[in-house]
Design an enzyme around this catalytic site. Sequence first.
Site, PDB file in Angstrom:
ATOM      1  CD  GLN A  10      -4.102  -9.552   1.246  1.00  0.00           C
ATOM      2  OE1 GLN A  10      -3.639  -8.511   1.679  1.00  0.00           O
ATOM      3  NE2 GLN A  10      -4.239  -9.774  -0.037  1.00  0.00           N
ATOM      4  CB  SER A  95       1.004  -8.294   7.037  1.00  0.00           C
ATOM      5  OG  SER A  95       1.163  -7.576   5.835  1.00  0.00           O
ATOM      6  CG  LEU A  96      -4.215  -6.734   6.789  1.00  0.00           C
ATOM      7  CD1 LEU A  96      -5.421  -6.175   7.520  1.00  0.00           C
ATOM      8  CD2 LEU A  96      -4.645  -7.372   5.488  1.00  0.00           C
ATOM      9  NE  ARG A 120       0.168  -2.394   4.427  1.00  0.00           N
ATOM     10  CZ  ARG A 120       0.118  -3.723   4.556  1.00  0.00           C
ATOM     11  NH1 ARG A 120      -0.979  -4.381   4.191  1.00  0.00           N
ATOM     12  NH2 ARG A 120       1.147  -4.403   5.040  1.00  0.00           N
ATOM     13  CG  HIS A 206       5.569  -8.147   3.877  1.00  0.00           C
ATOM     14  ND1 HIS A 206       5.526  -6.980   4.609  1.00  0.00           N
ATOM     15  CD2 HIS A 206       4.327  -8.695   3.946  1.00  0.00           C
ATOM     16  CE1 HIS A 206       4.304  -6.838   5.104  1.00  0.00           C
ATOM     17  NE2 HIS A 206       3.561  -7.846   4.713  1.00  0.00           N
ATOM     18  CD  GLN A 255       3.248  -3.693   7.955  1.00  0.00           C
ATOM     19  OE1 GLN A 255       2.702  -3.250   6.959  1.00  0.00           O
ATOM     20  NE2 GLN A 255       2.592  -4.064   9.035  1.00  0.00           N
TER      21      GLN A 255
END
Length: 315
Positions: A10, A95-96, A120, A206, A255
Amino acid sequence: MKRAFVFPGQGSQAVGMGKELADAFPAAREVFEEIDDALGQKLTSLMFEGPIEDLTLTENTQPALMGTSVAVARVLESEGNFKLADIADFVAGHSLGEYSALTAVGALSVSDAARLLKARGQAMQQAVPVGEGAMAALLGMDIDPVEELVREATEAGEGVVVAANDNAVGQVVLSGDKDAVARAIELAKEKGVRKAMMLPVSAPFHCPLMQPAADRMAEELAKVTITPPSLPVVANVTASQVSDPETIRKQLVEQVTGRVRWRESVLYMGEQGVEQLVELGTGKVLTQMVRRINKDMNGTAIQGPADIEAFLGSL
């Protein structure tokens, strides 16, 4: 030469993302159509035309970034007449971007990845009321002093604050309750950090405050099929390779609240002999980080038709 394909997270989104690819390549159009169908939404119109305010909503940003990255991967494969596994040794995503990586190497279908990332994004946004959480970037401070800083900030008052992203040497991101993050920033300034700034994000990703989102993703991930990827995936939460589907499922849940160990992931790939990181998708964030982490590793970014042509010509 050992190579890894990496996928951005992101922050790399921009209006117009993926449009050149869709205009030029049927393989890209197929990916975007599959995502629109899976979501029952014209996400591609939002990607190509905006407005940026809607594209930046987490539930839209996440599948949009995945779609663009996977579209680049599919075009590379169709134009080069190879599979990623033929020319690379690992994949990884920030991440994503880990979902993009898993989709690019066949562990997830495009449709499942799009639906998972939509969920998500929604779950992360809903986990913490707007205005209660925050994230901040610390520049010029490495992970060990940041962990000490976090301990001090936690002991000095209430609230959660953790090191959420270990992105590169001297680039760490904090996440947690707004007041606790602000307290950590003040401590960092006292300790001589080069720069400390709040980030314009809608939720504290996170960190332990994301546990409701992790619980939701455990439910969503239980519904999908994960198959062994054609290449090992270097996971965010462990900074080591994984290929077992059930371990992948478990780590994708972890995660959500866990640290993105990107610096360690790049170092791990370097230890395995990787010499080139190729970033697929929107932006060049990961490419710019490479030299700060491993000076012997070459980074290149592939976004549009010209980049694809240049990369294929270099093979």
